[in-house]
Every structure is written in structure tokens, then in C-alpha cells.
Design an enzyme around this catalytic site. Structure first.
Site, PDB file in Angstrom:
ATOM      1  N   LYS A   1       0.875  -1.169   0.000  1.00  0.00           N
ATOM      2  CA  LYS A   1       0.000   0.000   0.000  1.00  0.00           C
ATOM      3  C   LYS A   1       0.913   1.221   0.000  1.00  0.00           C
ATOM      4  CE  LYS A   1      -3.019   2.736   2.923  1.00  0.00           C
ATOM      5  NZ  LYS A   1      -3.638   2.884   4.246  1.00  0.00           N
TER       6      LYS A   1
ATOM      7  N   GLY B   1      -7.445   8.849  10.581  1.00  0.00           N
ATOM      8  CA  GLY B   1      -7.574   8.850  12.033  1.00  0.00           C
ATOM      9  C   GLY B   1      -8.628   9.802  12.569  1.00  0.00           C
TER      10      GLY B   1
ATOM     11  N   ALA C   1      -9.470   5.335   5.255  1.00  0.00           N
ATOM     12  CA  ALA C   1      -9.222   6.457   6.164  1.00  0.00           C
ATOM     13  C   ALA C   1     -10.454   7.314   6.438  1.00  0.00           C
ATOM     14  CB  ALA C   1      -8.108   7.371   5.647  1.00  0.00           C
TER      15      ALA C   1
ATOM     16  N   THR D   1      -8.469   2.983  12.859  1.00  0.00           N
ATOM     17  CA  THR D   1      -8.677   3.699  14.121  1.00  0.00           C
ATOM     18  C   THR D   1     -10.015   3.363  14.773  1.00  0.00           C
ATOM     19  OG1 THR D   1      -7.349   5.491  13.215  1.00  0.00           O
ATOM     20  CG2 THR D   1      -8.642   5.997  15.164  1.00  0.00           C
TER      21      THR D   1
END
Lengths: 270, 389
Positions: A101, A162, A188, A211
Site C-alpha cells: 500500500k 484517524g 481512512a 482507528t
């Protein structure tokens, strides 16, 4: 149900049943991360290679990777294409396989990906034979170039990494889903299972979560919830949603009413 | 370093713009009056904002904001967990020399002090580095030399970096301020971070505290982190020695220094340290002591101001304090610390820069973190210059 075509995600020459990819950072322990991966049913798992420490097995995150997953190291920490390429080489040298990635971040305040450097790194790594999944700001021009370069998938962000803010880039994601012919993995910013579900309903091919699972009160339960949400969203997408109420009120003075009225009664808009 | 080189660097800094310009732009600003004037409503307004500016940060450093430590702590904890997760990076300092040409009136290592001066050679550095790695598993090391360009030349430091880079994943420097060209050499040798404590941001108070030596040039030191960022250092650490002068003001300037660098050099990882003046052989008394409440307020205010920046806490703080700070936004802690040249073995018969308060080993630190529900991180970087195909 027996007539239903098997729905799998084809990516990098492999086939996956799960459309939930999991990140491994931010957990309280590596053992807990391992349990969360199992509960999520994820078949693709990503780890920051910078945390891998082969010299110290008991504190090496790689020692905690389940064996039956496709491991996708990421280039977290790379600020330029050159650094990303070097990290990819290190990953290969450590025996982490062929997937990478590409994550190039040259802004440390918001952690926004650098699309330009990401394209450069992708071009080179594809030439070297890697299966490359680049992480980007959702931009059609960038995504098109990545496809031309040979990226196996495109991973646009839903919100800053995050941030747990959900699908802030919804309209841009929709454009990529419509226009890009390789799998779109929304990566994300997804904070809740309902948001992962929505991304899948929109037609994303997969989502990557980290997260939201790692910092949940019970990460293992949250991983299981994401598994269900992603599956539900995918099934809803395949079921082709029917008419959805738009929420807009119908106009009180119709614009095409004149077509149905006797000639002399047509109101003149002023 | 000769005067002419310093002057050339400073002329270049003046041309490109530097943090000194920011410090001087506050010359007419009455910081104390602002701090004293903050009312509860001001603090509440700031705490309701999602993103804080510099004035908001100063508001949270005010005496009035001390009444809001609990809501600040709750938010700081949330922000930290969201951005960094339940993890804590561990590192170890390594004092490889303690020769010093400075005259800092508050320091146990300064030139006039009659302490044993030592400098490790490359073989000793290699042996000690291997010993640390084997006994602790730590992959991140901070190299300190004392400030003597004469004894610890840039060439000596560069060699030490190259030696340690073969042992550790990450090598950072805490040495005297170098030129941009020297920082570039360090990066090429394998250093990926530097820490530069300005010690005192108050330009007027700075001079009598640093009467002579390389550190006596306020502007040259202030610009060092920027030169390092330009040279390609990945992580930049800043800090004021709390207690020398008004700590609230010092905390403010440290914070906006971090903000300035992060804005201008977007790819660096900026971090602050919050060292408090501790007893040392120099016997200096703090003029503006900062108590535990003040230290916590500083850490929380900074975390809310810069949610993604690093915060490092050293073994100057007590075991109990460090245990509590795990939850409040700290991202990096030293373990297995010794401030004596050559480490713990050498410490018995040698004096150190300051007294260590928390004497736990790296393994004990890691266990404490696990007990608190945090994952210790031994390695957070791959050496890109090593073993490249």
C-alpha cells in the site's frame, strides 16, 4: 439463494470473500489486534512497515499476523516517492510478499496524502512487479493516472486519516466509483460501521478501517460490527436500491402543468 | 564553530525568514497582562472550538485555565488516542561525551564545573550501543555530547551516527547547534532526528543565563531546528527548560515555535519536551518553578493546540508523574536512562548532568505501559540508508 452468483472481490490476482480490510495500528496490544483481525473476517491486513522489527520477535508486529490473510505492508512514514519505493524494497527483503500500500504523506499536521508523489512511486513499483494499492485524496485525474500506471486498486480517503469523521468526501468518492475501472477501496476517516455500510451501498468495492476499531471500547466487538456492516452494505448495493425519497418537497407550482391545461388557462410565469 | 560561519548562517536565515522574526513580533505584546486577564468565559469559548489558534493556546496556559484541567484532560486524551492510538514510543538517551564549552549557570555539565570529562571512542560507542540493543530491545536512540565543537567535532558526531545507525533503527541527535551543511552531513550519515532545547525563549533573560560558549548566541540556536528541517531531518524536537523564567510564556513560545516549523516544513514530525529544572551539581535555584499542576496544564494545552505533534517526557519526572502522563497526550518516553557518559556502569563513579528521578529499566517501563493498557513501541522507523538492494 442458490441461484445467487458468488460475489467476490478480485484484486491483485486473488479472490476475496471479505470486503473489509483492516489496519493494525493504535491497538493496546498486538494480541488484541490479532483477535480483532479474526473477528473482522478481514482477508487483507495492512501494517506500517516502519514498526516491523525482525530483531525483536516478541515485540515484532509481524509475529502477530494471522497466517491465512493477505499481508499488505504500507509505506507509512514515507514523505517522498523515493522513500516509499525504498520502504517497499525493505518490505520485500523482509519477506512480506508482493503487495504494497503506497502511502506518501508530506504533511504531518493533517496527514494528507501527496497524490503527485504517490503516482510517481506507483509507476516505479508496478514496473518492478509489485501489486500496488495507492492511498490518495479522491481526485479523478490522479486516480486515472494510477490506473494507467497499473495500480491494482485505488484507495481514496473518506476523511483525514484517524479523524473518524465519516464520508466527508462523499461526492468525490462517488465520481471515482463511477469512473474508475479498478476496485475502489475507501480508506481512512471511517468512524462507524454505518459509514462503512454507506460506502459499500454507494458501490465501493471494499473499505479499510483501523482507528475506529483500534480505539473502540471493545475492539473485537467493533471489528465484528464492521464485518456485518460491510456485508450489509455490499448486499444492499447488489440488491439495487429502489426509489429513495429525495427529501425535496414537490413544487407547488409545476413547471410542466401547462402541457395538460386547456390553452387559455396556462399561467404565465413572471 | 567560528564567528564568520555563524554570521553567514544568520544572514541566510534573515533572508529566508526565521522564527526570530516571530519572537520579535511579540516584542510589544504584554504576555503577562494577557495571561492575567483571561476570564472563565474566554477559556470556555476556546474549549468549544474544534481547532485552536495561537491566542487560544495562550488562553489555555493562563492561571484561570487551571480550573479547567479535567475537561482539557478529557479532550487531550481523546485527541491523543485518535491520533496516536494506545501506543507509546520508547527511546533511550546515550551520552557519548560530556565536554562542554558553555557557561550555562543552571547546568551540571557546564565548563566551570569540576566533573570528570570523558569522550567515548567509536569502539566504545559500538560496544555500548550493542549492549543497549541486546539488553533492552530499544531501536531508538538519542545521542548527546555536551556542547564542545572542539572535543566533539561535527566529524566525531557524524562518525558516531554512522556507527549507531548500524545498530539502531533510529538515531537522533541532541548536540550543539550545527550549520545547515553539517546537519545535512548528519542526515547522510543516517541521523533522522534532532532535538534542540532553546532553554529560554526570552531573549533578554537568555544572555545572563548563557554568558559564553556556543550556546551564548541566542539567534543561532533559535534557528537550529529550522536549519535541521531544511537539511532533511525527519523529527525535530524543541523545548524550554521550565523554571528559568516565566514558564507560561516559555510554554507559549515553545508551542508556537513548533507550530511555525510544522507550517513551514509540512513533512517534519515536530515534538516538544517539557523538562523541568532539577537539582544538579550547579545548585541553581529555579526562578519560576513549575509545579505538577502547571506541567499538566502545559502538556494539555499543547495537545489541544497541536493534536498531531509529539510530546516527550524524560526521566527527570517521577515514576508516578510519568505513569499519569501516559493518558494525557504524551507520545514518547525515555526508558533505561542514564545521563552519565558510558551509561549506568560508568555512573557509579561519575557525576551526571541532572539527577534521574524515574530509574526504571526499559523492560519495567514496557510492563508499566502494558499494565496501563498501552502498547510500547520499540521501533517506529526503518533505516532507509541501511541494507538497500
Amino acid at each position: 439463494m442458490d441461484k445467487q452468483v458468488k460475489d467476490t472481490l478480485r484484486l491483485g490476482g486473488q479472490e476475496f470473500i471479505s470486503r473489509l480490510f483492516l489496519g493494525t495500528g493504535k491497538f493496546r496490544t498486538y494480541a488484541l489486534m490479532q483477535k480483532a483481525v479474526q473477528a473482522s473476517g478481514a482477508q487483507v491486513v495492512t501494517t506500517a512497515l516502519r514498526r516491523a522489527d525482525p530483531d525483536f520477535p516478541q515485540e515484532n508486529i509481524l509475529s502477530y499476523m494471522p497466517r491465512d490473510i493477505t499481508f499488505m505492508p504500507n509505506t507509512s512514514g514515507a514523505r517522498t516517492a523515493r522513500e516509499a519505493v525504498r520502504i517497499a524494497h525493505l518490505a520485500k527483503a523482509m519477506g512480506c510478499g508482493n503487495w504494497i500500500k503506497v502511502e506518501v504523506i508530506s504533511d504531518n499536521r493533517y496527514l494528507m496524502p501527496d497524490n503527485f508523489e504517490t503516482v510517481k512511486a506507483t509507476e516505479q513499483l508496478v514496473k518492478e512487479g509489485f501489486t500496488v494499492l495507492p492511498y490518495i485524496n479522491p481526485d479523478l485525474g490522479t486516480a486515472t493516472r494510477l490506473v494507467e500506471a497499473g495500480a491494482a486498486a485505488v484507495m481514496p480517503l473518506a476523511a483525514p486519516i484517524g479523524s473518524n469523521r465519516g464520508l466527508r468526501t462523499r461526492e468525490l468518492l462517488r465520481i471515482l466509483i463511477e469512473e474508475i475501472d479498478v476496485p475502489i477501496v475507501v480508506d481512512a476517516g471511517i468512524g462507524k460501521p454505518s459509514e462503512a455500510c454507506e460506502a459499500m451501498e454507494m458501490g465501493a468495492d471494499a473499505v479499510l478501517v483501523n482507528t475506529a476499531v483500534a480505539v473502540a471500547g471493545d475492539p473485537v466487538q467493533m471489528a465484528a460490527a464492521f464485518k456485518l456492516a460491510v456485508a450489509a452494505g455490499r448486499q444492499a448495493y447488489l440488491a439495487r436500491p429502489g426509489r429513495v425519497l429525495s427529501g425535496e418537497a414537490s413544487a407547488s407550482s409545476p413547471l410542466t402543468g401547462f402541457l395538460h391545461m386547456p390553452h387559455e388557462e396556462v399561467a404565465v410565469h413572471g | 564553530m567560528d564567528e564568520r560561519m555563524m554570521a553567514d548562517e544568520l544572514a541566510a536565515a534573515a533572508k529566508r525568514g526565521q522564527f526570530l522574526d516571530v519572537v520579535r513580533s511579540y516584542a510589544d505584546f504584554d504576555c503577562d497582562a494577557f495571561l492575567q486577564g483571561v476570564q472563565p468565559a474566554d477559556v470556555e469559548r476556546v474549549l468549544a472550538k474544534p481547532v485552536l489558534n495561537r491566542e487560544d493556546y495562550l488562553t489555555l496556559l493562563s492561571p484561570c485555565a487551571a480550573q479547567y484541567l479535567e475537561p482539557m484532560a478529557q479532550r487531550a486524551h481523546r485527541e491523543s488516542v485518535r491520533n496516536f492510538g494506545y501506543v507509546m514510543q520508547l527511546f533511550t538517551p546515550m551520552y557519548i561525551a560530556n565536554y562542554c564549552e558553555n557557561g550555562c549557570v543552571y547546568c551540571g555539565f557546564h565548563q566551570g564545573e569540576k566533573i570528570v570529562r570523558r569522550q567515548l571512542d567509536m569502539e566504545e560507542i559500538r560496544a555500548w550501543g550493542r549492549h543497549i540493543k541486546e539488553t533492552t530491545g530499544l531501536e531508538s536512540v538519542l545521542v548527546l555530547t555536551g556542547e564542545s565543537p572542539k572535543f566533539s567535532s561535527p566529524e566525531y558526531i557524524r562518525e558516531a551516527v554512522a556507527v549507531l545507525r548500524d545498530i539502531f533503527a533510529s538515531v537522533s541527535l541532541e548536540v550543539y547547534s550545527l550549520t545547515e551543511a553539517d546537519y545535512r552531513q548528519m542526515v547522510e550519515a543516517g541521523a533522522d532526528g534532532m532535538t534542540m532545547f532553546q532553554e529560554c525563549y526570552d531573549e533578554e533573560a537568555y544572555a545572563p543565563l548563557h554568558p559564553f560558549g556556543p550556546k551564548s548566541n541566542y539567534a543561532f540556536r533559535l534557528d537550529a531546528p529550522e536549519r535541521a528541517a531544511r537539511a532533511g531531518m525527519r523529527t525535530i524536537g524543541l523545548g524550554a527548560l521550565l523554571g528559568l523564567t516565566n514558564w507560561r510564556r516559555e510554554a507559549f513560545f515553545t508551542g508556537i515555535h513548533a507550530d511555525y516549523l510544522q507550517h513551514k516544513y509540512k513533512d517534519i514530525e515536530v515534538a516538544i519536551s517539557t523538562p523541568r529544572l532539577r537539582p544538579c551539581v550547579a545548585g541553581f535555584q529555579a526562578r519560576s518553578p513549575i509545579d505538577d499542576t502547571g506541567l499538566v496544564q502545559y502538556i494539555l494545552a499543547f495537545r489541544l493546540f497541536m493534536p498531531r505533534a509529539g510530546i516527550t517526557v524524560s526521566t527527570r519526572e517521577s515514576r508516578e508523574m510519568r505513569n499519569h502522563l501516559v493518558y494525557l497526550g504524551v507520545t514518547k518516553m525515555s526508558g533505561s536512562s542514564s545521563t552519565a557518559v558510558g551509561g549506568l556502569e560508568a555512573e557509579k563513579d561519575e557525576e551526571s548532568q541532572f539527577d534521574i528521578n524515574d530509574t526504571r529499566t526499559a523492560a519495567e517501563m514496557a510492563q508499566m505501559l502494558y499494565d496501563e493498557g498501552y502498547q510500547p513501541v520499540y521501533q517506529d522507523w526503518q533505516p532507509l540508508t541501511r541494507a538497500m538492494p
